[in-house]
Every structure is written in structure tokens, then in C-alpha cells.
Scaffold this active site. Structure first.
Site, PDB file in Angstrom:
ATOM      1  N   CYS A  17      55.829  59.333  66.594  1.00  0.00           N
ATOM      2  CA  CYS A  17      56.542  60.564  66.289  1.00  0.00           C
ATOM      3  C   CYS A  17      56.585  60.791  64.787  1.00  0.00           C
ATOM      4  O   CYS A  17      56.869  61.880  64.319  1.00  0.00           O
ATOM      5  CB  CYS A  17      57.948  60.494  66.854  1.00  0.00           C
ATOM      6  SG  CYS A  17      57.955  59.747  68.470  1.00  0.00           S
ATOM      7  N   SER A  66      62.329  58.064  79.382  1.00  0.00           N
ATOM      8  CA  SER A  66      61.262  59.057  79.305  1.00  0.00           C
ATOM      9  C   SER A  66      60.054  58.562  80.100  1.00  0.00           C
ATOM     10  O   SER A  66      59.579  57.445  79.878  1.00  0.00           O
ATOM     11  CB  SER A  66      60.889  59.241  77.832  1.00  0.00           C
ATOM     12  OG  SER A  66      59.872  60.195  77.709  1.00  0.00           O
ATOM     13  N   THR A 112      65.186  75.273  86.164  1.00  0.00           N
ATOM     14  CA  THR A 112      64.482  74.873  87.386  1.00  0.00           C
ATOM     15  C   THR A 112      63.878  73.491  87.210  1.00  0.00           C
ATOM     16  O   THR A 112      63.227  73.212  86.201  1.00  0.00           O
ATOM     17  CB  THR A 112      63.384  75.908  87.713  1.00  0.00           C
ATOM     18  OG1 THR A 112      64.017  77.177  87.878  1.00  0.00           O
ATOM     19  CG2 THR A 112      62.624  75.540  88.977  1.00  0.00           C
TER      20      THR A 112
HETATM   21  N1  PLP Z   1      63.453  56.990  71.696  1.00  0.00           N
HETATM   22  C1  PLP Z   1      62.514  56.061  71.485  1.00  0.00           C
HETATM   23  C2  PLP Z   1      62.927  54.644  71.244  1.00  0.00           C
HETATM   24  C3  PLP Z   1      61.163  56.416  71.482  1.00  0.00           C
HETATM   25  O1  PLP Z   1      60.229  55.473  71.272  1.00  0.00           O
HETATM   26  C4  PLP Z   1      60.809  57.769  71.711  1.00  0.00           C
HETATM   27  C5  PLP Z   1      59.393  58.188  71.636  1.00  0.00           C
HETATM   28  O2  PLP Z   1      58.584  57.616  70.928  1.00  0.00           O
HETATM   29  C6  PLP Z   1      61.828  58.696  71.952  1.00  0.00           C
HETATM   30  C7  PLP Z   1      63.141  58.268  71.938  1.00  0.00           C
HETATM   31  C8  PLP Z   1      61.502  60.126  72.247  1.00  0.00           C
HETATM   32  O3  PLP Z   1      61.007  60.225  73.568  1.00  0.00           O
HETATM   33  P1  PLP Z   1      60.169  61.529  74.007  1.00  0.00           P
HETATM   34  O4  PLP Z   1      58.830  61.409  73.403  1.00  0.00           O
HETATM   35  O5  PLP Z   1      60.125  61.448  75.513  1.00  0.00           O
HETATM   36  O6  PLP Z   1      60.931  62.701  73.546  1.00  0.00           O
END
Ligand code: PLP
Length: 377
Positions: free
Chosen positions: A321, A195, A233
Site C-alpha cells: 500500500c 480482508s 447491496t
Molecule cells: N491492514 C493490514 C495489516 C494490511 O496488510 C492491509 C493491506 O495490506 C490492510 C489493513 C488493508 O486491507 P485492504 O487492502 O483489504 O483494504
């Protein structure tokens, strides 16, 4: 403002920002259009694919653009397991892996979740025990987002493949790409999620590496972009900016790493000098530089976060998150930490743009809060 939450997201690098602006402004053609402007946009997408592939030791046709790490994980886990009954992962994964696996379980797949040891490491013996000769999809993250612990992916993937050559090994490398050296071939990785916003690139763009001969059904059906596997796209400016961000981070990896390591060292030296009692959650010798999951004896993590916020210092408890959740970290729980330690833990994540002065401000703020809470003068 002092930003110590680089595992949640990062400030964009100059290379990424100027790429984003340049392409958004001047190259807004649709890469599927056949006139010159479209062809130029297509060339930018393909050039970005080559750049990203080089950065992780892949071939360009093995890189598929997505909207984020969560999408890459969902794609790898959900469609990667369509013809596979057995899915193995760990209890310390991000919810972008754990929740799709939960869904697969509800659909009747055999799912196995491996616990880490007390240091947050997935032991080889634990994987050996979970795996059998049956074909399996195995997903183990490369670097944990809460503790920074790095898993031995080459050894784990080799076990998976030696038990059944048709088994697939996926790694969520969202925290590792752009920070740790990665070579997908020598590490035995079949699929890898990344990401951009975790390596000083823009939000809303990521990629999935998929080994050439690993069959993965489409994730999004539509206009047939990304070889018909992920229609929609392309986010041309985001993709180019992501490629420039990754290239810039890799080019400067050693310098950035040394800088972050020095700041981390300064942080601990200052804590020790101030006689501030703490314990690091995880094993410092197997941890990536920059992510510090730390429990301060007698302090409440959330209280500390709020006080630091009043000083305009950003840190987190657990993963960003989950920051709206008041639940205890599933990662620290899986490591067997007691509730008192978990409740007094915070995550500090240092990035390439942090400075020594910011480390000193952070330690001073912790010291101040501790004096108030513990009544120390
Ligand atoms: N996987 C890990 C280990 C992460 O730290 C995160 C985000 O904190 C994600 C997946 C999710 O990534 P994104 O925010 O780009 O959806």
C-alpha cells in the site's frame, strides 16, 4: 512469473474462484428481493456468515460484511470511538488504522501511539503505561504486514479489559485471518478486521467481527443492510467466495503452514550456503511463517526489487500500500532500525502456491545481483 508478495495480495484458491464464478453467473439476485432468486441470494450470504463465524470462533450475528480491510479498520476506529475520548494504538499499524486515528486526534480525541521494542513487539509494560482507568478504544494488530511479527493479543486485550471493563479492544487481523488459528472469544477481541484477498479470496470484500454486546454505530446509512449498520447491496459472489477461501485455508492450515515453513527454511539454508550476508528484521521466534523482512548487507532494497522484477520475480519494500512512496518504512523506523539497514531491506512473503524451485530462483537472482553490486566473482 514468480510471486513472493503474498502479504500484498494472494492468488485465489480454486475453492474461492469456483465459488465466485458460480454465484456471479447463476445467483445474481439481490438478497433484499423477496422472490425466490433474492431469497436464494440471501441464503448464500447467511450461509457465508455462518461459515466465517465458525472459522474464527464467533457467532454468525457478529460478522458484518465490508468492502475491504481498510473499511473494517475505519469503521472500528472511527465509529467505535464516537463515545470514547481515549484512543490507543501502535506506531507499527497499517495506515488503515493510523490515518483514522490521526483524524480522531484532529477532532480533539486523546490519542496515544505505543512504540514497539526493537523486535517489533508491543510490550505488555508499554501498554500498561499508556492505559489508565478511563474507558479507551485500543487497537493493536495481530500480525504485522511488513515484518510478520505476531503480537500477544490475548494478553494485551486482557490488560485493556481489566483496566476498564467498558474499554474496547480492536485488532487488525488482515494478515492473520486464514493463516493463524483465531478464536475471538478466548483471545478477548471485541472487534476484528479481515480482508478476503489476503487469504486466497477475491479483492473488494472483507468483514468486521463485532462482539454481540459491543455497541458500534452504523458506518454506512442507506437501505439498512447488515442490521442497519453497513448499508449497501451485499457483494454476494464476493462474500461466498471469501467464505469458501477462508474455510479452505483453515481446513488445510496445517499443511499450508508446514509447506510455507519448509520453503522459508530452504531460503535461509540456501542463503547461508551461498555465504550471502543478511539480517532478519524482527524476532524470528515471534514471527509468522512466510513473511521475511530481510536486509542484505551492502545492497539497496529498491535496486534489488527492480532487478528481481526484470527476472519476473515479485517482492516488495515495505507494504504494498506504500509501494508508490519513497519514504522509509514507518514500521522499521519505529523498531529503531538505522537508515542503512532500512534501505537495504526487502519483504519476501511466501504463500501456499510457492514452490522449492521458486525459492532457488530467488536465491540465485539475489546472488547474481550481489555479485554485480559487490564485484564478487
Ligand atoms: N491492514 C493490514 C495489516 C494490511 O496488510 C492491509 C493491506 O495490506 C490492510 C489493513 C488493508 O486491507 P485492504 O487492502 O483489504 O483494504
Amino acid at each position: 512469473m514468480i510471486y513472493f508478495d503474498n502479504a500484498a495480495t494472494t492468488e485465489m484458491s480454486e475453492a474461492a474462484l469456483s465459488a465466485l464464478i458460480e454465484v456471479s453467473k447463476n445467483q445474481y439476485g439481490n438478497p433484499s428481493s423477496i422472490y425466490g432468486m433474492g431469497r436464494r441470494a440471501r441464503e448464500i450470504v447467511e450461509e457465508s456468515r455462518r461459515t466465517i463465524a465458525t472459522c474464527i470462533g464467533a457467532d454468525p450475528e457478529e460478522i458484518f460484511f465490508t468492502s475491504c480491510g481498510t473499511e473494517s479498520d475505519n469503521w472500528a476506529i472511527k465509529t467505535g470511538s464516537i463515545s470514547i475520548q481515549r484512543v490507543i494504538t501502535t506506531t507499527i499499524e497499517h495506515h488503515a488504522v493510523l490515518n483514522p486515528v490521526k483524524e480522531l486526534e484532529a477532532l480533539g480525541k486523546t490519542t496515544i501511539l505505543i512504540d514497539p521494542n526493537k523486535d517489533g513487539i508491543i510490550e505488555i509494560a508499554a501498554l500498561q503505561e499508556a492505559i489508565d482507568r478511563e474507558i479507551a478504544l485500543v487497537s493493536v494488530m495481530l500480525q504485522n504486514n511488513e515484518t510478520g511479527m505476531i503480537q500477544d493479543v490475548p494478553q494485551l486485550s486482557s490488560i485493556v479489559h481489566s483496566n476498564n471493563a467498558r474499554s474496547l479492544f480492536h485488532t487488525d487481523a488482515v494478515q492473520a485471518v486464514g493463516h493463524l488459528p483465531i478464536d475471538v472469544k478466548s483471545m478477548g477481541i471485541d472487534m476484528l478486521s479481515a480482508s478476503a484477498h489476503k487469504f486466497n479470496g477475491p479483492k473488494g470484500v472483507g468483514f468486521l467481527y463485532k462482539r454481540k454486546d459491543c455497541l458500534l454505530p452504523p458506518f454506512l446509512d442507506g437501505g439498512g443492510q447488515e442490521k442497519g449498520l453497513r448499508s449497501g447491496t451485499e457483494n454476494v459472489a464476493g462474500i461466498y467466495s471469501m467464505a469458501m477461501a477462508l474455510e479452505d485455508n483453515i481446513k488445510n492450515q496445517q499443511t499450508i503452514h508446514a509447506h510455507i515453513e519448509a520453503l522459508e527454511k530452504r531460503f535461509f539454508i540456501s542463503l547461508n550456503r551461498e555465504n550471502i550476508r543478511y539480517r532478519v528484521n524482527g524476532n524470528s521466534s515471534k514471527k509468522a511463517a512466510g513473511i521475511i523482512n530481510i536486509a542484505f548487507a551492502g545492497l539497496d532494497g529498491e535496486g534489488l526489487l527492480n532487478v528481481l522484477d526484470t527476472h519476473d520475480i515479485c517482492i516488495s519494500v515495505g507494504s504494498a500500500c506504500n509501494s508508490k512512496s519513497t519514504e522509509r518504512s514507518h514500521v522499521l523506523l519505529a523498531m529503531g532500525l538505522d537508515n542503512t539497514t532500512i534501505d537495504s531491506s526487502i519483504r519476501i512473503s511466501i504463500g501456499r502456491y510457492n514452490t522449492e524451485e521458486e525459492i532457488d530462483c530467488l536465491v540465485n537472482a539475489v546472488k547474481h545481483y550481489r555479485q554485480i553490486v559487490l564485484g564478487i566473482s
